[in-house]
Scaffold this active site. Structure first.
Site, PDB file in Angstrom:
ATOM      1  N   HIS A  20      -1.109  22.514 -17.420  1.00  0.00           N
ATOM      2  CA  HIS A  20      -1.480  22.425 -15.787  1.00  0.00           C
ATOM      3  C   HIS A  20      -2.508  21.062 -15.105  1.00  0.00           C
ATOM      4  O   HIS A  20      -2.993  20.507 -14.374  1.00  0.00           O
ATOM      5  CB  HIS A  20      -2.751  23.593 -15.293  1.00  0.00           C
ATOM      6  N   GLU A  21      -3.439  20.463 -16.022  1.00  0.00           N
ATOM      7  CA  GLU A  21      -3.496  19.251 -15.843  1.00  0.00           C
ATOM      8  C   GLU A  21      -3.302  18.135 -15.723  1.00  0.00           C
ATOM      9  O   GLU A  21      -3.162  17.161 -15.391  1.00  0.00           O
ATOM     10  CB  GLU A  21      -5.083  19.298 -16.824  1.00  0.00           C
TER      11      GLU A  21
END
Length: 363
Positions: A20-21
């Protein structure tokens, strides 16, 4: 072996959050935003290196990561700060994390489906004699069940779930020889099952219809599985809002880790009883559940709630509309307060759910 599954569950969480990051990081770089640090993991750094303007690090706890962009919390005067970017660049950066989670889920499913020989969808194998809406414009044996109350049935098992949550009537759409037929207000009543026993239901005898797993169908059903995961999230949220499900039905990290352990253990034991490779079955089952979590994270993160990416996108859209109408934006300080309050509330909810998960372990 259960301990191995628990470690696998923790690793899955860490990888999905890191992915996600990574989505935010790649989008920020592509949009020319300054990234001060990109970290895999949390806690003390075990490896750290600065390349150009960005510090990269691996940290000791494999439970996520973060992408620290210049000016995330306020205008720093830097032309490459996040706050100085236009609407579309901000939107792409904020949505990129959820997009990467969704893409990860699809990739896992594509790998699992690459060796599939057959897919199964819901079909009507027969009808109880009490069902009156039959015939050419009604229901017939052999029909593929396409939708229940507007919810698409992508795979075998979906129809029974949607029917079980239906009220006194259900709208059932079927496919027959390429023709879509909608049968409205099918009544829940006392019906006769295939063994001649009475039961309360809609009178559909639901079974599996095979679909050959050609190369094109593997691609199609990979997408269908992603859409099915998304639909399950929205359906579950609808049940929560309507009161048909409560907070007791929610699971946090502890509950999900426990579920992954149970999924792996059950798959292994079932496979070994059938003289099959138990470890392979466990890996496939856990991978499938990881894909579900990945898509779940993508959808949940885009909800317009404070502190989530969806909440930030919501403020982004509101600010754009304010600029078009009154030529002013919501003060950044106020928005930060809202996100902080949302973060505190979400953490409080997570603590409650985690406490419930722990209590369930002792029951």
């Amino acid at each position: 072996m259960s301990f191995v599954y628990i470690l696998a569950a923790i690793l899955i969480f860490g990888v999905l959050i890191a992915v996600h990051e990574l989505g935010h990081f790649l989008a920020a770089k592509l949009c020319g935003v300054q990234v001060n640090e990109f970290s895999i993991g949390m806690g003390p750094a075990v490896w750290h290196r600065k390349k150009g303007e960005t510090a990269y690090s691996f940290r000791i706890l494999p439970i996520g990561g973060y992408c620290a962009m210049e000016g995330e919390d306020g205008d720093t005067g830097n032309a490459r700060a996040f706050t100085r970017q236009g609407f579309w660049k901000k939107f792409v950066i904020l949505a990129a994390g959820a997009f990467m989670n969704f893409l990860t889920g699809l990739l896992i499913v594509a790998i699992l489906f690459s060796s599939a020989g057959t897919f199964f969808v819901d079909g009507i194998t027969g009808l109880a004699p009490e069902v009156s809406q039959t015939g050419e414009n009604g229901l017939q044996a052999g029909d593929q069940i396409y939708k229940i109350n507007g919810w698409r049935t992508y795979f075998s098992g979906d129809a029974q779930m949607f029917l079980s949550y239906s009220g006194d009537t259900a709208d059932i759409e079927v496919v027959r020889n390429g023709r879509y037929i909608l049968v409205e207000n099918v009544a829940r009543q006392t019906c006769t099952d295939q063994k001649g026993e009475p039961y309360q239901g809609f009178g559909l005898y639901v079974g599996k219809l095979p679909v050959k797993a050609t190369a094109l169908n593997r691609i199609r059903y990979t997408w269908y599985q992603g859409m099915d995961f998304v639909q399950m999230v929205w359906f579950s949220l609808g049940q929560l809002v309507s009161g048909h499900a409560g907070i007791d039905d929610l699971s946090g990290p502890v509950g999900i880790v426990t579920t992954i352990k149970d999924v792996g253990t059950e798959a292994q034991e079932t496979a070994e009883k059938n003289d099959q490779n138990g470890l392979l079955a466990a890996v496939e089952s856990i991978a499938y559940f990881a894909a579900l979590i990945a898509v779940n994270l993508a959808v949940m993160n885009l909800l317009p709630l404070p502190a989530l990416d969806g909440g930030k996108i919501f403020f982004l859209v509101v600010n754009a509309l304010c600029m078009l109408t009154i030529r002013k934006q919501i003060p950044a300080k106020f928005e930060n307060y809202v996100h902080l309050a949302g973060f505190i509330l979400l953490m409080g909810l997570m603590l409650v759910i985690t406490f419930q998960d722990v209590l369930k372990l002792f029951h």
